[in-house]
Every structure is written in structure tokens, then in C-alpha cells.
Design a protein around this motif. Structure first.
Motif, mmCIF file in Angstrom:
data_model
loop_
_atom_site.group_PDB
_atom_site.id
_atom_site.type_symbol
_atom_site.label_atom_id
_atom_site.label_comp_id
_atom_site.label_asym_id
_atom_site.label_seq_id
_atom_site.Cartn_x
_atom_site.Cartn_y
_atom_site.Cartn_z
ATOM 1 N N ARG A 216 0.855 -1.180 0.000
ATOM 2 C CA ARG A 216 0.000 0.000 0.000
ATOM 3 C C ARG A 216 0.898 1.239 0.000
ATOM 4 O O ARG A 216 2.070 1.152 0.378
ATOM 5 C CB ARG A 216 -0.883 0.029 1.256
ATOM 6 N N PRO A 217 0.349 2.392 -0.380
ATOM 7 C CA PRO A 217 1.151 3.616 -0.300
ATOM 8 C C PRO A 217 1.587 3.903 1.130
ATOM 9 O O PRO A 217 0.852 3.648 2.083
ATOM 10 C CB PRO A 217 0.194 4.705 -0.810
ATOM 11 N N PRO B 214 -3.089 4.575 -4.495
ATOM 12 C CA PRO B 214 -1.858 5.063 -5.134
ATOM 13 C C PRO B 214 -1.942 6.478 -5.688
ATOM 14 O O PRO B 214 -0.913 7.153 -5.810
ATOM 15 C CB PRO B 214 -1.638 4.047 -6.271
ATOM 16 N N ARG C 265 -3.049 -2.437 -7.064
ATOM 17 C CA ARG C 265 -3.496 -1.698 -5.879
ATOM 18 C C ARG C 265 -4.267 -0.438 -6.266
ATOM 19 O O ARG C 265 -4.036 0.629 -5.723
ATOM 20 C CB ARG C 265 -2.313 -1.322 -4.991
#
Length: 255
Positions: free
Chosen positions: A152-153, A208, A254
């Protein structure tokens, strides 16, 4: 005192058993007749899990980052039950939110300590019992996370730790082969637990493109069923890796 055994006596050890996937998995093991050893940092939540399980249960408050405490807990399990058939290595922490250029290094180290060192310490202790018990062998199931595959970011600490868990899982599988010890990594995405409160509703999850967006979630009991299904396979069968996510959850790419 060792508990008297019969052919159907099976022992599951669960870390992080005080809530979420750990609690759901403990209840699923209990429903299928397993004896339990439940580990968690705080005793009260683990006891609530044990109270709801209605099974033969040993409650052990343990900090999985403490080598002496982990060794003592597994020695106690072996003394009480005489064997360990399955370890579900579930204890973990999300750690700090931060990208590669601004992650806090103290929080980075704390995340690795719980997610990597804690996983290794519990696996090592379970491995030693499984190698010496008769019949020999057992299963070590590690809770990875889809972050072991897709980040994930702003999650570099958690992502790095879960990639390291993959290395531990694969090493257990290789080192355990002569002793009938198998390793499974289950990578779970968006189980609806206390830790993920807000992903399915509320503020959502980081994407993102920098936005926050609600994502699909699924009950932790579904992941628990998968863990116990693997645990109940015959010893002639090994399951190396599994991925379970909420349907429609951003996974490939994602977002």
C-alpha cells in the motif's frame, strides 16, 4: 503434567489470539475439537477469546519479541499438552505510516521486531517441539498479508516486514522437510477486524493516486476457516502459499 493423548488429540498454538483473525481462528479450531494454546501480549483479551472458545485452552500472556518469554511459553505448552500440531503465527503490527524517505527509524525497528523477530522466535520454538515429538512433524502457518506481495502507499515498514515473513515461511518449509514440518503463508487482504476499522466505511484506505477510498471487506471467520482447513489436511499434503481477499478489493496494481 502432560495431558493424556488419544489418536484424535490435536493441539493448535495461536499468537495474537486476543482479537480479530486470531480470535476467529481460535474459535474455529475449538469448534472442530482442537485443544488450544492462546498467546497474546495482554492477558484479558486472550482470556475473552478462551472464554468464547469452549475448548481445552491454555492462556499464555507473552510478548513475542522477548526470546526468554517465548521459549518459556512453548516449554509450558509442551509440558501441558505433550505436542504441538499447528502454530498459527498471527501476532503483528501495522507500524508507522511513512514512505521510504520519511519513515521513523525507531518505529521501523519496532515493526520489524514484532512482525519479523516475533514470527521467527515463535516458529523456532514450535519447530523444536515438532522435530522431537512423536509422531514427528507439524504445520507452521504464518499470517503474511497481501502486503507481502503488493504494497500500500506509505507502508514501507509494514511491507518490508511482511516480505521478510515470506522468507521465514520458505525457510521453514525447506528446513522442516526432513522432519515432516510444513510451512504455509496465508496472505489476507481486508478482513474486517478492529485493526482495519474504517477501510470498508468511514475514511477508507489510501490509494496510489493519493486519495482515500472505501474498499470491500470480508468477515475474519472466512480466513479462519481457511487456516483450519489447511491445518486439518493429512501430513502427506503441504500448502505453501494462499491469498484470500475481499471480492473487489484493489490487489493487482493496488488501484
Amino acid at each position: 503434567m502432560t495431558t493424556p493423548q488419544h489418536p484424535d488429540f490435536r493441539v493448535a498454538v495461536i499468537t495474537g489470539a486476543g482479537s480479530g483473525i486470531g480470535r476467529a481462528t481460535a474459535h474455529e479450531f475449538a469448534r472442530r475439537g482442537w485443544a488450544l494454546a492462546l498467546l497474546g501480549r495482554r492477558e484479558e483479551p486472550v482470556r475473552r477469546t478462551a472464554d468464547g472458545a469452549g475448548a481445552q485452552t491454555l492462556v499464555l500472556p507473552v510478548d513475542v519479541t522477548d526470546p526468554d518469554a517465548v521459549a518459556a511459553a512453548f516449554a509450558r505448552i509442551a509440558a501441558v499438552y505433550g505436542r504441538i500440531d499447528v502454530l498459527f503465527n498471527n501476532a503483528g503490527t501495522f507500524g508507522p505510516s511513512g514512505s521510504v524517505e520519511d519513515v521513523d527509524l525507531t518505529q521501523w525497528a519496532d515493526t520489524l521486531d514484532v512482525n519479523v523477530t516475533g514470527t521467527l522466535l515463535c516458529a523456532s520454538s514450535a519447530f523444536a517441539v515438532m522435530r522431537e515429538q512423536r509422531p514427528q512433524g507439524g504445520r507452521i502457518i504464518n499470517n503474511g498479508s497481501v502486503s507481502a506481495r503488493r504494497p500500500r502507499p506509505r507502508s514501507v515498514a509494514y511491507t518490508a516486514s511482511k516480505h521478510a515473513v515470506t522468507g521465514i515461511s520458505r525457510s521453514i518449509a525447506l528446513d522442516g522437510r526432513p522432519f515432516g514440518i510444513t510451512a504455509t503463508q496465508i496472505d489476507i487482504g481486508n478482513a474486517e477486524t478492529e485493526l482495519l476499522a474504517g477501510i470498508g466505511a468511514g475514511k477508507g484506505a489510501a490509494q496510489p493516486d493519493g486519495t482515500l477510498r472505501a474498499e470491500p471487506v470480508f468477515p475474519p471467520e472466512h480466513a479462519a476457516r481457511m487456516v483450519v482447513d489447511v491445518a486439518e489436511l493429512p501430513p502427506t499434503t503441504a500448502v505453501h502459499e494462499l491469498v484470500i481477499t475481499a471480492t473487489g478489493m484493489p490487489y493487482d496494481g493496488r488501484g
